[in-house]
Design a protein around this motif. Structure first.
Motif, mmCIF file in Angstrom:
data_model
loop_
_atom_site.group_PDB
_atom_site.id
_atom_site.type_symbol
_atom_site.label_atom_id
_atom_site.label_comp_id
_atom_site.label_asym_id
_atom_site.label_seq_id
_atom_site.Cartn_x
_atom_site.Cartn_y
_atom_site.Cartn_z
ATOM 1 N N GLU A 123 -1.549 12.731 -15.343
ATOM 2 C CA GLU A 123 -1.173 14.104 -15.004
ATOM 3 C C GLU A 123 -2.380 14.900 -14.516
ATOM 4 O OE1 GLU A 123 2.560 14.649 -18.129
ATOM 5 O OE2 GLU A 123 0.498 15.028 -18.787
ATOM 6 N N ARG A 124 -3.523 14.667 -15.123
ATOM 7 C CA ARG A 124 -4.741 15.343 -14.660
ATOM 8 C C ARG A 124 -5.069 14.953 -13.223
ATOM 9 N NH1 ARG A 124 -9.379 15.400 -19.426
ATOM 10 N NH2 ARG A 124 -7.993 15.253 -21.219
ATOM 11 N N LEU A 125 -4.924 13.657 -12.917
ATOM 12 C CA LEU A 125 -5.198 13.176 -11.569
ATOM 13 C C LEU A 125 -4.272 13.839 -10.548
ATOM 14 C CD1 LEU A 125 -5.717 9.364 -12.249
ATOM 15 C CD2 LEU A 125 -7.442 10.929 -11.364
ATOM 16 N N GLN A 126 -3.003 13.943 -10.918
ATOM 17 C CA GLN A 126 -2.028 14.523 -9.995
ATOM 18 C C GLN A 126 -2.274 16.012 -9.800
ATOM 19 O OE1 GLN A 126 1.365 13.215 -12.153
ATOM 20 N NE2 GLN A 126 1.316 11.155 -11.290
ATOM 21 N N THR A 127 -2.662 16.701 -10.873
ATOM 22 C CA THR A 127 -2.937 18.133 -10.781
ATOM 23 C C THR A 127 -4.168 18.403 -9.920
ATOM 24 O OG1 THR A 127 -1.957 18.515 -12.960
ATOM 25 C CG2 THR A 127 -3.454 20.208 -12.114
ATOM 26 N N ALA A 128 -5.180 17.552 -10.082
ATOM 27 C CA ALA A 128 -6.451 17.762 -9.381
ATOM 28 C C ALA A 128 -6.481 17.161 -7.989
ATOM 29 C CB ALA A 128 -7.590 17.157 -10.219
ATOM 30 N N PHE A 129 -5.426 16.461 -7.575
ATOM 31 C CA PHE A 129 -5.458 15.645 -6.361
ATOM 32 C C PHE A 129 -5.902 16.437 -5.132
ATOM 33 C CE2 PHE A 129 -3.861 12.897 -2.989
ATOM 34 C CZ PHE A 129 -4.154 11.648 -3.485
ATOM 35 N N ASP A 130 -5.387 17.656 -4.972
ATOM 36 C CA ASP A 130 -5.713 18.443 -3.782
ATOM 37 C C ASP A 130 -7.187 18.819 -3.714
ATOM 38 O OD1 ASP A 130 -3.173 18.359 -2.812
ATOM 39 O OD2 ASP A 130 -2.572 20.297 -3.613
ATOM 40 N N ASP A 131 -7.866 18.870 -4.854
ATOM 41 C CA ASP A 131 -9.259 19.280 -4.888
ATOM 42 C C ASP A 131 -10.237 18.110 -4.839
ATOM 43 O OD1 ASP A 131 -8.552 21.999 -5.116
ATOM 44 O OD2 ASP A 131 -8.243 21.770 -7.266
ATOM 45 N N LEU A 132 -9.706 16.894 -4.761
ATOM 46 C CA LEU A 132 -10.574 15.717 -4.713
ATOM 47 C C LEU A 132 -11.010 15.423 -3.285
ATOM 48 C CD1 LEU A 132 -8.594 13.316 -7.116
ATOM 49 C CD2 LEU A 132 -10.497 14.833 -7.690
ATOM 50 N N THR A 133 -12.155 14.782 -3.147
ATOM 51 C CA THR A 133 -12.601 14.324 -1.833
ATOM 52 C C THR A 133 -11.743 13.141 -1.407
ATOM 53 O OG1 THR A 133 -14.183 12.723 -2.712
ATOM 54 C CG2 THR A 133 -14.964 14.995 -2.416
ATOM 55 N N ARG A 134 -11.887 12.729 -0.156
ATOM 56 C CA ARG A 134 -11.088 11.597 0.329
ATOM 57 C C ARG A 134 -11.357 10.341 -0.494
ATOM 58 N NH1 ARG A 134 -8.099 10.071 4.589
ATOM 59 N NH2 ARG A 134 -8.173 7.907 5.250
ATOM 60 N N ALA A 135 -12.635 10.058 -0.797
ATOM 61 C CA ALA A 135 -12.971 8.880 -1.599
ATOM 62 C C ALA A 135 -12.402 8.999 -3.001
ATOM 63 C CB ALA A 135 -14.488 8.689 -1.658
ATOM 64 N N ALA A 181 -14.624 0.689 -9.327
ATOM 65 C CA ALA A 181 -15.086 1.153 -8.018
ATOM 66 C C ALA A 181 -14.743 0.150 -6.922
ATOM 67 C CB ALA A 181 -16.594 1.393 -8.057
ATOM 68 N N LYS A 182 -14.938 -1.131 -7.219
ATOM 69 C CA LYS A 182 -14.659 -2.178 -6.223
ATOM 70 C C LYS A 182 -13.181 -2.234 -5.890
ATOM 71 C CE LYS A 182 -15.324 -7.127 -5.336
ATOM 72 N NZ LYS A 182 -15.835 -8.406 -5.880
ATOM 73 N N ALA A 183 -12.331 -2.108 -6.903
ATOM 74 C CA ALA A 183 -10.884 -2.160 -6.671
ATOM 75 C C ALA A 183 -10.425 -1.029 -5.762
ATOM 76 C CB ALA A 183 -10.141 -2.108 -7.999
ATOM 77 N N ALA A 184 -11.071 0.118 -5.876
ATOM 78 C CA ALA A 184 -10.695 1.279 -5.062
ATOM 79 C C ALA A 184 -11.478 1.358 -3.755
ATOM 80 C CB ALA A 184 -10.915 2.561 -5.863
ATOM 81 N N GLU A 185 -12.461 0.435 -3.591
ATOM 82 C CA GLU A 185 -13.319 0.415 -2.413
ATOM 83 C C GLU A 185 -14.091 1.726 -2.274
ATOM 84 O OE1 GLU A 185 -10.897 -0.669 0.934
ATOM 85 O OE2 GLU A 185 -10.659 -2.739 0.257
ATOM 86 N N VAL A 186 -14.651 2.178 -3.426
ATOM 87 C CA VAL A 186 -15.506 3.361 -3.433
ATOM 88 C C VAL A 186 -16.793 3.013 -4.175
ATOM 89 C CG1 VAL A 186 -13.544 4.944 -3.377
ATOM 90 C CG2 VAL A 186 -14.517 4.265 -5.585
ATOM 91 N N SER A 187 -17.728 3.928 -4.223
ATOM 92 C CA SER A 187 -18.988 3.703 -4.923
ATOM 93 C C SER A 187 -18.863 4.075 -6.396
ATOM 94 C CB SER A 187 -20.108 4.523 -4.279
ATOM 95 O OG SER A 187 -19.860 5.908 -4.483
ATOM 96 N N THR A 188 -19.755 3.520 -7.229
ATOM 97 C CA THR A 188 -19.741 3.879 -8.650
ATOM 98 C C THR A 188 -20.068 5.365 -8.862
ATOM 99 O OG1 THR A 188 -22.002 3.006 -8.846
ATOM 100 C CG2 THR A 188 -20.200 1.565 -9.531
ATOM 101 N N PRO A 189 -20.963 5.996 -8.075
ATOM 102 C CA PRO A 189 -21.161 7.438 -8.240
ATOM 103 C C PRO A 189 -19.876 8.243 -8.004
ATOM 104 C CG PRO A 189 -23.015 6.512 -7.046
ATOM 105 C CD PRO A 189 -21.997 5.421 -7.156
ATOM 106 N N THR A 190 -19.021 7.746 -7.106
ATOM 107 C CA THR A 190 -17.732 8.423 -6.879
ATOM 108 C C THR A 190 -16.898 8.402 -8.145
ATOM 109 O OG1 THR A 190 -17.696 7.906 -4.514
ATOM 110 C CG2 THR A 190 -15.583 8.369 -5.544
#
Length: 290
Positions: A10-22, A46-55
């Motif tokens: 639910e937090r992810l869905q609420t915050a989705f619009d404010d997240l960067t593309r990555a 990170a690898k599963a999502a194809e993003v960096s660990t800092p992301t």
């Protein structure tokens, strides 16, 4: 009654619009096999999502966690609560059965797509889009892509009956630029664009915006680049167990929109429907059974 704490989903869905593309890409990866997808190492997540660990680190902090270990502790707590429910345990076992029929697996995926799509729809934005489309003093233009032109055609067919001044831009034609000639400030361009996003659609959106048009975008959970120019964006989840994406969630939104626009314009729509039926009777396009 004690209010249940907000889940990470639910937090992810609420915050989705404010997240960067990555970060949105990471959020989508986590939600696909939630909550198990977040229990691997930070490197694997990170690898599963194809993003960096800092992301990964930045996003969990945006969700209110001190770091990735804190995030995983909360996921484990949710998982423990979930598996303690005998009904949930049974459902989980059935869904993961290796011999589950494709009809069941596909339906489960589509229903999940619809549920997650609806949690991210802003009713105020939906109402605003319907109101724009019902303004008969402005024209409506509809365009889709290689696959989504089927959705665009469906939407156009219904809107063209509901109100005048609706044009279907033939996206596969090199002459689509011609449709921009008559766009006036306040006209509405409805665009369907899901992965793989089409360059011509993006150029059309940019040029239409420059002429003062308002844009309603139907896209996927990753969002087409057209989003930059859109007044209203509706994201439908499209991933299913298939080499092809599913447009069912997007179809639900657009059919609901057709129904609401029809309510706004009903007096006019009814007159147009009656006239159309009279012409159908004269042409004998359809067989009538008595």
């Amino acid at each position: 009654m004690t209010e249940q704490p907000e889940t990470i989903a639910e937090r992810l869905q609420t915050a989705f619009d404010d997240l960067t593309r990555a970060e949105r890409q990471l959020a989508d990866s986590l939600l696909q096999n939630y909550p198990v997808s977040g229990l691997a190492s930070i490197t694997q997540v990170a690898k599963a999502a194809e993003v960096s660990t800092p992301t990964v680190v930045r996003m969990v902090q945006k969700l209110g966690f001190s770091g990735f270990p804190d995030f995983q502790n909360e996921l484990r707590r949710e998982l423990e609560a979930k598996i303690s429910d005998p009904i949930t345990k049974h459902d989980t076992w059935v869904e993961s059965a290796p011999d589950a029929h494709i009809l069941n697996r596909f339906t489960d995926a589509v229903m999940g797509n619809i549920r997650q799509t609806l949690t991210q729809i802003d009713p105020t934005q939906f109402d605003a889009a319907c109101k724009m489309l019902a303004e008969t003093d402005h024209s409506v233009l509809v365009v889709g892509g290689r696959i989504t032109r089927a959705l665009a055609d469906y939407f156009f067919m219904h809107m063209q009956v509901a109100r005048p001044g609706v044009t279907h831009i033939q996206s596969m034609s090199n002459a689509w630029v011609h449709y921009l000639l008559d766009i006036k400030p306040g006209d509405v361009v409805v665009i369907f664009d899901v992965r793989r996003y089409e360059n011509s659609t993006l150029r059309l959106a940019k040029m239409a915006r420059e002429k003062g048009a308002r844009i309603v975008l139907f896209t996927d959970q990753w969002r087409s680049p057209v989003h930059e120019f859109a007044d209203c964006t509706f994201c439908g989840r499209i991933a299913v167990p298939s080499a092809w994406d599913s447009n069912t969630a997007l179809m639900l939104i657009l059919e609901a929109m057709i129904a609401e626009v029809q309510e706004h314009t009903w007096d006019l729509t009814r007159t147009r429907m009656e006239e159309l039926e009279g012409m159908f009777d004269r042409t004998r396009f359809f067989r009538k059974f008595t």
